[in-house]
Design a protein around this motif. Sequence first.
Motif, PDB file in Angstrom:
ATOM      1  N   TYR A  33      49.287  39.737  49.589  1.00 40.88           N
ATOM      2  CA  TYR A  33      49.745  39.716  48.203  1.00 40.88           C
ATOM      3  C   TYR A  33      49.921  41.147  47.680  1.00 40.88           C
ATOM      4  CZ  TYR A  33      48.214  34.831  48.371  1.00 40.88           C
ATOM      5  OH  TYR A  33      48.048  33.511  48.714  1.00 40.88           O
ATOM      6  N   ASP A  34      50.882  41.307  46.803  1.00 41.54           N
ATOM      7  CA  ASP A  34      51.115  42.606  46.166  1.00 41.54           C
ATOM      8  C   ASP A  34      50.192  42.727  44.953  1.00 41.54           C
ATOM      9  OD1 ASP A  34      52.124  45.040  45.372  1.00 41.54           O
ATOM     10  OD2 ASP A  34      53.855  44.168  44.348  1.00 41.54           O
ATOM     11  N   ILE A  35      48.969  43.135  45.181  1.00 42.82           N
ATOM     12  CA  ILE A  35      47.957  43.155  44.127  1.00 42.82           C
ATOM     13  C   ILE A  35      47.920  44.523  43.461  1.00 42.82           C
ATOM     14  CG2 ILE A  35      45.478  43.000  43.642  1.00 42.82           C
ATOM     15  CD1 ILE A  35      45.291  40.894  45.827  1.00 42.82           C
ATOM     16  N   GLN A  36      48.217  44.519  42.149  1.00 42.05           N
ATOM     17  CA  GLN A  36      48.208  45.755  41.369  1.00 42.05           C
ATOM     18  C   GLN A  36      47.241  45.696  40.191  1.00 42.05           C
ATOM     19  OE1 GLN A  36      50.011  48.334  42.386  1.00 42.05           O
ATOM     20  NE2 GLN A  36      50.959  47.149  44.057  1.00 42.05           N
ATOM     21  N   SER A  37      46.756  44.494  39.878  1.00 49.08           N
ATOM     22  CA  SER A  37      45.905  44.348  38.691  1.00 49.08           C
ATOM     23  C   SER A  37      44.942  43.180  38.888  1.00 49.08           C
ATOM     24  CB  SER A  37      46.766  44.092  37.449  1.00 49.08           C
ATOM     25  OG  SER A  37      47.429  42.832  37.573  1.00 49.08           O
ATOM     26  N   ALA A  38      44.017  43.034  37.929  1.00 52.23           N
ATOM     27  CA  ALA A  38      43.079  41.917  37.968  1.00 52.23           C
ATOM     28  C   ALA A  38      43.821  40.584  37.852  1.00 52.23           C
ATOM     29  CB  ALA A  38      42.058  42.052  36.838  1.00 52.23           C
ATOM     30  N   GLU A  39      44.929  40.576  37.048  1.00 45.73           N
ATOM     31  CA  GLU A  39      45.714  39.349  36.913  1.00 45.73           C
ATOM     32  C   GLU A  39      46.345  38.952  38.250  1.00 45.73           C
ATOM     33  OE1 GLU A  39      45.806  41.893  34.874  1.00 45.73           O
ATOM     34  OE2 GLU A  39      45.059  41.014  32.998  1.00 45.73           O
TER      35      GLU A  39
END
Length: 401
Positions: free
Chosen positions: A16-22
């Motif tokens: 996953y392209d995870i950039q934030s808590a959301e």
Amino acid sequence: MTEGKREIIKGLLSEYDIQSAEDIEEALKDLLGGTIKEMMEAEMDHHLGYEKSERSDSDDYRNGYKSKTVKSRFGKMEIEVPQDRRSTFEPQVVKKGQKNINNIDSKIISMYAKGMTTRQISDTIQDIYGFETSEGFISDVTDKILPEIEEWQNRPLEEIYPVIYIDAIHYSVRDNGVIRKLAAYVILGLTCDGHKEVLSLSVGDNESSKYWLNVLNELKNRGVKDIMVICADGLTGIKEAINAAFPKTEYQRCIVHQVRNTLKYVADKDRKPFAADLKTIYHASDEKAGAKARDRVTEKWSSTYPNAMKSWTVNWDVITPIFKFSADVRKVIYTTNAIESLNSTYRKLNRQRSVFPSDQALLKALYLATFEATKKWTLPLRDWGRVYGEMCIMYEGRLPD
């Protein structure tokens, strides 16, 4: 952190392209849906008796998927439920008809127990979980406890209670568009082993000797055979009802309420010395000394507050039962600390809700608040052995040894 957990996190970050808590929540939401699907696939394998890749001569077989929307802590999500040709598959991880996989019902009831309104609960669920729930839905969930309340109200009680307290708290309730003040009556008992137990909760406004006789007869019908002392405020008709239902029971006027009702007539600047004078009455060594103290207090304050002491004379016969007991027993009977701590929980409901939509809504809130408060009631009253020993002597033959 275990090596297995590190590998899971590495896989999560690579997938996953995870950039934030959301983004993390969205990833977990996706994984949750996939996990549920895999668990239901395993359940289907067990149901059919063979795995998806195997052949079988059975006339029951997989028949695609049915999309289903459920609510979770990550908000609404779609899951794929495997189907079989016979429609006999009963998934357990998410059961048929189940719309929620987050135990939201228990959370709603917990919030209701803490005094939140249906609107506040709905707003909270929207803020935390990201999906809307109508006030009607919240009410339907809390209605699930109504059979539980009825069962609790009719449960068998112990045969003997050394002391029972009766108290009332008033609430505003909407009735056919009109806001009325209704009383919530709580009956709290002390068991023979010194534990506190809420015996009954009721909501009404028809206080009378007939009303209280019905209440006390309900206790009898639930197994109560004898009560040594009933402590209550000046509830209309309570004295007559006690004499009819439990003729051997002593009615003790609640001293805490008696003092409060007296001080209502007193200016703020005089309340402290007046309260100190009142203490000389109910701390007196015996009834005779108490009567003398009462007369002294009356004489001292009558010119300034002519009506303040009137109830001490009028109600003297139901104030005096405490004088035959020691200080230890008096504290148990007249201080009503046991019920005051419970009432503080009930009063929070008044602070959080100005008006209850119905008497049934009030009863639900009281019942849930009761169970929140009584979770801590694990020990008997302090020095109960001494208190009980004295009561056994005073009420010889009526209390179990």
